[in-house]
Structure formats: C-alpha cells, structure tokens
Scaffold this motif. Structure first.
Motif, mmCIF file in Angstrom:
data_model
loop_
_atom_site.group_PDB
_atom_site.id
_atom_site.type_symbol
_atom_site.label_atom_id
_atom_site.label_comp_id
_atom_site.label_asym_id
_atom_site.label_seq_id
_atom_site.Cartn_x
_atom_site.Cartn_y
_atom_site.Cartn_z
ATOM 1 N N GLY A 78 0.827 -1.209 0.000
ATOM 2 C CA GLY A 78 0.000 0.000 0.000
ATOM 3 C C GLY A 78 0.856 1.252 0.000
ATOM 4 N N ASP A 79 0.221 2.387 -0.273
ATOM 5 C CA ASP A 79 0.932 3.661 -0.214
ATOM 6 C C ASP A 79 0.860 4.208 1.202
ATOM 7 N N MET A 80 1.988 4.691 1.705
ATOM 8 C CA MET A 80 2.009 5.254 3.052
ATOM 9 C C MET A 80 2.176 6.774 2.945
ATOM 10 N N PRO A 81 1.107 7.534 3.215
ATOM 11 C CA PRO A 81 1.207 8.993 3.131
ATOM 12 C C PRO A 81 2.278 9.520 4.089
ATOM 13 N N ILE A 82 3.106 10.474 3.629
ATOM 14 C CA ILE A 82 4.207 10.918 4.488
ATOM 15 C C ILE A 82 3.704 11.663 5.729
ATOM 16 N N HIS A 83 2.482 12.184 5.652
ATOM 17 C CA HIS A 83 1.982 12.932 6.810
ATOM 18 C C HIS A 83 1.206 12.044 7.794
ATOM 19 N N LEU A 84 1.164 10.762 7.516
ATOM 20 C CA LEU A 84 0.460 9.836 8.415
ATOM 21 C C LEU A 84 1.474 9.154 9.335
ATOM 22 N N SER A 151 -4.149 16.434 0.360
ATOM 23 C CA SER A 151 -3.793 15.709 1.583
ATOM 24 C C SER A 151 -3.343 16.646 2.706
ATOM 25 N N TRP A 152 -3.060 17.910 2.389
ATOM 26 C CA TRP A 152 -2.721 18.864 3.466
ATOM 27 C C TRP A 152 -3.920 19.076 4.381
ATOM 28 N N ILE A 153 -5.113 19.104 3.760
ATOM 29 C CA ILE A 153 -6.333 19.297 4.551
ATOM 30 C C ILE A 153 -6.589 18.038 5.381
ATOM 31 N N GLU A 154 -6.538 16.896 4.687
ATOM 32 C CA GLU A 154 -6.849 15.622 5.348
ATOM 33 C C GLU A 154 -5.960 15.403 6.578
ATOM 34 N N TYR A 155 -4.670 15.767 6.462
ATOM 35 C CA TYR A 155 -3.743 15.498 7.570
ATOM 36 C C TYR A 155 -3.383 16.761 8.358
ATOM 37 N N ASP A 156 -4.107 17.846 8.094
ATOM 38 C CA ASP A 156 -3.940 19.064 8.882
ATOM 39 C C ASP A 156 -2.453 19.487 8.936
ATOM 40 N N THR A 158 1.067 21.605 8.385
ATOM 41 C CA THR A 158 1.564 22.980 8.495
ATOM 42 C C THR A 158 2.776 23.180 7.581
ATOM 43 N N MET A 159 3.094 24.437 7.319
ATOM 44 C CA MET A 159 4.263 24.756 6.494
ATOM 45 C C MET A 159 5.534 24.233 7.161
ATOM 46 N N GLU A 160 5.553 24.276 8.474
ATOM 47 C CA GLU A 160 6.717 23.758 9.203
ATOM 48 C C GLU A 160 6.929 22.274 8.922
ATOM 49 N N GLN A 161 5.827 21.541 8.923
ATOM 50 C CA GLN A 161 5.930 20.099 8.639
ATOM 51 C C GLN A 161 6.388 19.858 7.207
ATOM 52 N N ILE A 162 5.928 20.706 6.295
ATOM 53 C CA ILE A 162 6.382 20.549 4.907
ATOM 54 C C ILE A 162 7.880 20.831 4.813
ATOM 55 N N ASP A 163 8.335 21.850 5.502
ATOM 56 C CA ASP A 163 9.776 22.140 5.488
ATOM 57 C C ASP A 163 10.586 20.947 5.996
ATOM 58 N N THR A 164 10.093 20.325 7.055
ATOM 59 C CA THR A 164 10.834 19.204 7.653
ATOM 60 C C THR A 164 10.703 17.927 6.834
ATOM 61 N N ARG A 165 9.457 17.575 6.509
ATOM 62 C CA ARG A 165 9.216 16.253 5.889
ATOM 63 C C ARG A 165 9.497 16.245 4.390
ATOM 64 N N VAL A 166 9.378 17.410 3.763
ATOM 65 C CA VAL A 166 9.549 17.473 2.310
ATOM 66 C C VAL A 166 10.787 18.296 1.956
ATOM 67 N N GLY A 167 10.805 19.535 2.452
ATOM 68 C CA GLY A 167 11.870 20.471 2.065
ATOM 69 C C GLY A 167 13.274 19.941 2.302
ATOM 70 N N GLU A 168 13.483 19.376 3.477
ATOM 71 C CA GLU A 168 14.834 18.878 3.806
ATOM 72 C C GLU A 168 15.291 17.842 2.778
#
Lengths: 193, 193
Positions: A78-84, A151-156, A158-168
């Motif tokens: 299955g696919d594992m969403p990074i924000h889950l 999926s930003w809405i679904e998993y609530d 934040t920009m901070e989380q995007i910076d950490t989980r994606v940006g880095e």
C-alpha cells in the motif's frame, strides 16, 4: 526464450495492479485520488523535464528507470502517506517482502537488476537516488496546490511540517528547485518565508 | 532560471490531465477503463523489461522517453481506439495541433527536443520508434486477455484484424515477441494459427 518471456509477462501483468493503489494526493482537478501507476508516469516525466536541476553526476535515464519501478512494492504494501504517523520499520519490512515477491517474478538476472535499483532508491544515498527522491517529494505538493489543499487538509499539515518532511529531502537533491517550489507553496499556508 | 522553472511546471501541471483520458482497453481486473497516464507508465516499464527483444541498434532509454511523452497529445485529441474506424488524417492534424500547444508550454529548447521525439515516434521509421510502437501495440492485447475480452468485445474484433492491425506492426520491431504474444492471444479467438 519462451520461458524468459513468460516470466517477463507474468511480472508485467502483476504490476498492472499498481493502477488500483490509491494515494493521499488527489489528481489536479480534484475529482479523485491519484493512483500509484499514473503517479509513477508523472514523476518519471518530471525527472525528464527537470533534468537540468540535477547535479552533473546524475544520470537521468537511471533516475527514470528508478522512478518507473519505485512504487511497485505498493501492490502488496500500500501507499504510506508521508503525513500519516506510522511504524516505519514495519512498513519497510512489508515493502522489502513485496520487492522480493514481485521482482522475483522476473528472470533471475532482471530480478536482481531491478531489485538493486529499488534498493538504491530506498537507501537514498547515491546521487541518482537522491535526485529521484527529490522529484518524488515535489510532485504531490504541486497536486495539492492545484486541487485546493488535497492531503494537506486531510492530515492538517503545516508549512513547518512541509519544510521538515519534504523540504529537507528535496534540498538534498535539488536545492534551487526547492526554493522555487517553496515560494509557490508558502502562500497557501499564509506565509511567505 | 525562475522563468524556466515556471514554464516547466506549467507543462508538468497541464499533462496531469492525461490521467483523465480514458482508453478502450480495461485495466487487468476489468473494473474500469485504463487511462492514458497509467498506460504510459505501463508501457515505459514494458520497454524496460522487454529490452532484450529489441535490436542492437535500439537505445532503450530513448524508447522510454518516447513512451513517456507519446500520448500527451491525447489531452486535446482524445484516445483513438485502433479498432474504431476514423478519419486518420483529421485525427493526425488534431494531434499535431495538440503537440504544438502542449510541448509549447515548455522552454523553447525542451519544446523542440520533446516535439522532435514525438514526431519521431509518430513517423515510426527509426529503430527506436519502431520498437516503441511495437510495445505500445502489445500491451492492450495482454490487458484484453486478462480482462476477458475488453475492447475486442466492444469492437467485435477478429484474429485476422489483430494480425493486420497489430501483428504487422509488432513484427516490424519485435518479431519473436509477436510469436509469443500471438500464441497467447489466438486461443481466445478459437484458433491456434
């Protein structure tokens, strides 16, 4: 040769099931979730188009091969969403078992070759794998943006989380690309920095 | 660089619409029609797996690039099932206009490069394009077979028509592959020759 082709077609038929694996991100018109097969096409084409964002040591055609194969394990895992929040170790074990089974349908030489490419992608240490991972992380942002949040809405998220989980991760393989994408994404979250 | 990235992302966002273009062939579990984006992924992976069926002059990574891009024109022109009678010239004109518009979203150098690759595929004269076309024709047969008939039922197709419309083209690029595939397909039509 016939045995070889029989094994190759067994694999090609099995991976058809990737078209039924859904992701957290919607397609751009927000009509339905994206599936992992069309996602794989989209990001392989991302790599082709954004090749000039890769360092000189990156071999784009190897990156494209990696991206065509990278999600095949999701047929079993299955696919594992990074924000889950999830048990990363357990999920990695599931994916490794899936790689064993699905690449194992191929003739031995190809099974080993593709498995090595998948392992390289997962390890994210070689320049090709690091760039491939950057591309894989960028595309969902653009789809979420196009579809009004996805999926930003679904998993609530934040920009901070995007910076950490994606940006880095994107910065490792394509720093200028991240500058551009971040500037597009930030206004959605009501921030410009 | 920012203008370049803006153009590249405009293209990458536009081609997301390929996920909404449906084909005559169902996916393997027969639950719904295949879309052209996931089809493009599937056949690019076909090319990677079946590379040893290509002649020594074929460069598989170029074939893969071609196959990633080959259906993008369907965003404007739609998919034309090979078993549906149609005005080939009018459809080709529609596709050429689509190529002009969609590849035209890219920076000039990439627009020219990708357009040339698409033109080469359409012309089906170079070894890379001939092999790419072979692969593109084979995959729907396997999906129709898996799904219990698929577009063969819808268009009341005969084995003779498959030999003419599909076989002749596959044989040009991958003759041994055609022998194998034909042997799998023929029993469906109640024939072994």
């Amino acid at each position: 040769m016939t045995d070889r082709l029989t094994a190759q077609f067994a694999f090609l038929q099995e991976i058809d099931r990737l078209k039924g694996v859904t992701r957290a991100t919607p397609i751009g018109d927000n009509s339905r979730p994206e599936n992992s097969a069309e996602h794989s096409w989209h990001i392989a084409t991302y790599a082709l188009v954004l090749a000039d964002q890769a360092g000189p040591e990156v071999r784009i055609d190897r990156v494209i091969r990696m991206l065509l194969l990278h999600d095949i394990v999701e047929i079993d895992a299955g696919d594992m969403p990074i924000h889950l929040a999830h048990d990363a170790e357990a999920h990695a074990a599931k994916e490794a078992a899936a790689a064993e089974r699905i690449f194992g349908l191929l003739p031995e030489d190809q099974a080993a070759e593709f498995r090595a490419l998948w392992d390289e992608f997962e390890a994210a240490e070689s320049p090709d794998a690091i760039f491939a991972k950057s591309i894989d992380r960028v595309q969902p942002l653009l789809l979420n943006l196009a579809s009004g949040g996805g999926s930003w809405i679904e998993y609530d998220v934040t920009m901070e989380q995007i910076d950490t989980r994606v940006g880095e991760k994107v910065k490792r393989g394509a720093p200028r690309l991240w500058d551009h994408v971040r500037a597009r994404v930030a206004p959605y979250f009501g921030t410009s920095r």
